[in-house]
Design a protein around this motif. Structure first.
Motif, PDB file in Angstrom:
ATOM      1  N   ASP A  30      -8.900  -1.691  -1.734  1.00 12.07           N
ATOM      2  CA  ASP A  30      -7.805  -1.504  -0.767  1.00 12.07           C
ATOM      3  C   ASP A  30      -6.635  -2.451  -1.030  1.00 12.07           C
ATOM      4  N   LEU A  31      -6.200  -2.511  -2.278  1.00  9.97           N
ATOM      5  CA  LEU A  31      -5.088  -3.379  -2.663  1.00  9.97           C
ATOM      6  C   LEU A  31      -3.769  -2.710  -2.317  1.00  9.97           C
ATOM      7  N   ASN A  32      -2.974  -3.383  -1.491  1.00 10.26           N
ATOM      8  CA  ASN A  32      -1.641  -2.926  -1.101  1.00 10.26           C
ATOM      9  C   ASN A  32      -0.644  -4.036  -1.403  1.00 10.26           C
ATOM     10  N   VAL A  33       0.530  -3.660  -1.902  1.00 12.30           N
ATOM     11  CA  VAL A  33       1.546  -4.651  -2.268  1.00 12.30           C
ATOM     12  C   VAL A  33       2.908  -4.204  -1.759  1.00 12.30           C
ATOM     13  N   GLN A  39       6.879  -0.786  -0.007  1.00 11.57           N
ATOM     14  CA  GLN A  39       5.513  -0.832  -0.505  1.00 11.57           C
ATOM     15  C   GLN A  39       5.473  -0.269  -1.913  1.00 11.57           C
ATOM     16  N   SER A  40       4.794  -1.010  -2.811  1.00 10.63           N
ATOM     17  CA  SER A  40       4.738  -0.630  -4.221  1.00 10.63           C
ATOM     18  C   SER A  40       3.372  -0.130  -4.656  1.00 10.63           C
ATOM     19  N   ARG A  82       4.209  -9.465  -0.759  1.00 12.84           N
ATOM     20  CA  ARG A  82       3.069  -9.575   0.144  1.00 12.84           C
ATOM     21  C   ARG A  82       1.937  -8.699  -0.361  1.00 12.84           C
ATOM     22  N   VAL A  83       0.720  -9.249  -0.346  1.00 15.56           N
ATOM     23  CA  VAL A  83      -0.451  -8.544  -0.857  1.00 15.56           C
ATOM     24  C   VAL A  83      -1.517  -8.494   0.222  1.00 15.56           C
ATOM     25  N   GLU A  84      -2.122  -7.342   0.378  1.00  9.79           N
ATOM     26  CA  GLU A  84      -3.281  -7.197   1.241  1.00  9.79           C
ATOM     27  C   GLU A  84      -4.400  -6.530   0.442  1.00  9.79           C
ATOM     28  N   GLY A  85      -5.640  -6.848   0.788  1.00 11.82           N
ATOM     29  CA  GLY A  85      -6.777  -6.265   0.103  1.00 11.82           C
ATOM     30  C   GLY A  85      -7.592  -7.325  -0.607  1.00 11.82           C
ATOM     31  N   SER A  86      -8.530  -6.886  -1.399  1.00  8.33           N
ATOM     32  CA  SER A  86      -9.470  -7.790  -2.055  1.00  8.33           C
ATOM     33  C   SER A  86      -9.448  -7.588  -3.561  1.00  8.33           C
ATOM     34  N   VAL A  87      -9.381  -8.712  -4.288  1.00  2.60           N
ATOM     35  CA  VAL A  87      -9.529  -8.705  -5.743  1.00  2.60           C
ATOM     36  C   VAL A  87     -10.556  -9.763  -6.095  1.00  2.60           C
ATOM     37  N   LYS A  88     -11.705  -9.337  -6.575  1.00  7.61           N
ATOM     38  CA  LYS A  88     -12.758 -10.264  -6.962  1.00  7.61           C
ATOM     39  C   LYS A  88     -12.847 -10.352  -8.476  1.00  7.61           C
ATOM     40  N   LEU A  89     -12.839 -11.579  -8.983  1.00  8.51           N
ATOM     41  CA  LEU A  89     -13.010 -11.853 -10.407  1.00  8.51           C
ATOM     42  C   LEU A  89     -14.414 -12.404 -10.605  1.00  8.51           C
TER      43      LEU A  89
END
Length: 273
Positions: A30-33, A39-40, A82-89
């Motif tokens: 759910d990555l939103n930028v 919104q991109s 602005r970024v919303e959501g989750s990015v796991k490395l």
């Protein structure tokens, strides 16, 4: 501000759910930028496989480079993002409050569209700058890493006798390989490549493409490209973006030969883009 698109997107883009050979390098949900009020990227969710090559394709302005920069928080260098959501490395959230973005950028290296050797530095200094900024001063270690990085970038034999020459004295293709050597000298886990061959001639492009494939045994690679032939030759998986959304992701062979969505087929066959 609501983004209006002329396209009607599938609600659930195809996306492989498991990797039979190892863990995920990235798990994105759910990555939103937004850039200011615009919104991109819209609800991007995907898994990026460990030590595989993922190509990101799509027309100009579809969000490919924005997505790439979200993977090492480089977008934060631009104001109003602005970024919303989750990015796991490797299972760890990179946007957690206690995570230093500088350390993320060390783990996730970036190679840009235009080669960017530091103009006042020698070939050697260009490769070692990241290690020196990290406080490493052991000369034997630096010399070992210098040769190792240049060999991995398929550049050692061409420059070993002129390491003190300016990095900008190299040809365009050599400069791009120098930038790859600089990126891998700090031993990242992931390499992000934003159209690394777009400014190169066909011979230099072929050299970089061969290099990308050879690096897969050591790195996870995410490659943004406009060149569909390049995506087909280098990548294990391909993701198609359109209007800031992930339309489809699958193995490169399957996506190119049997796409699930008409937008993907139209783009691949040149009907738009």
């Amino acid at each position: 501000m609501t983004h209006k698109s002329p396209f009607s997107y599938p609600s659930h883009p195809s996306n492989p759910d498991s990797n039979p050979t190892g863990p995920f390098a990235f798990e994105i949900r759910d990555l939103n930028v937004w850039f200011g009020t615009k919104q991109s990227l819209f609800n991007i969710s995907m898994n990026i496989f460990y030590q595989q090559i993922l190509a990101i394709i799509g027309p100009s302005g579809c969000g490919k480079s924005t997505f790439l920069r979200c993977l090492n928080r480089m977008h934060e260098l631009s104001p109003g993002v602005r970024v919303e959501g989750s990015v796991k490395l490797m299972g760890k959230e990179i946007y957690a409050a206690d995570v230093d973005p500088t350390l993320i950028r060390r783990r996730v290296g970036m190679v840009f569209q235009k080669s960017t050797p530091f103009p006042t530095m020698s070939i050697e200094e260009n490769v070692l700058i990241g290690l020196k900024l990290a406080g490493i001063r052991n000369r034997s270690f630096l010399e070992e890493r210098l040769e190792q990085s240049l060999r991995m970038a398929a550049l050692w034999d061409e420059v070993k006798d002129r390491l003190e020459a300016p990095g900008t004295s190299l040809s365009g293709g050599q400069q791009q390989r120098l930038c790859i050597a600089r990126a891998i000298a700090v031993q990242p886990e992931v390499l992000l490549m934003d159209e690394p061959c777009s400014a190169l001639d066909p011979i230099a492009t072929a050299q970089i493409e061969e290099l990308i494939v050879s690096l897969k045994k050591n790195y996870t690679i995410v490659l943004v490209t406009h060149n569909l032939q390049e995506a087909g030759k280098t990548s294990d998986y391909t993701a198609f973006f359109l209007g800031g959304k992930l339309i489809e992701m699958d193995s490169t062979k399957k996506l190119f030969t049997n796409p699930r969505h008409k937008f993907t087929e139209d783009y691949i066959t040149g009907r738009f883009g």
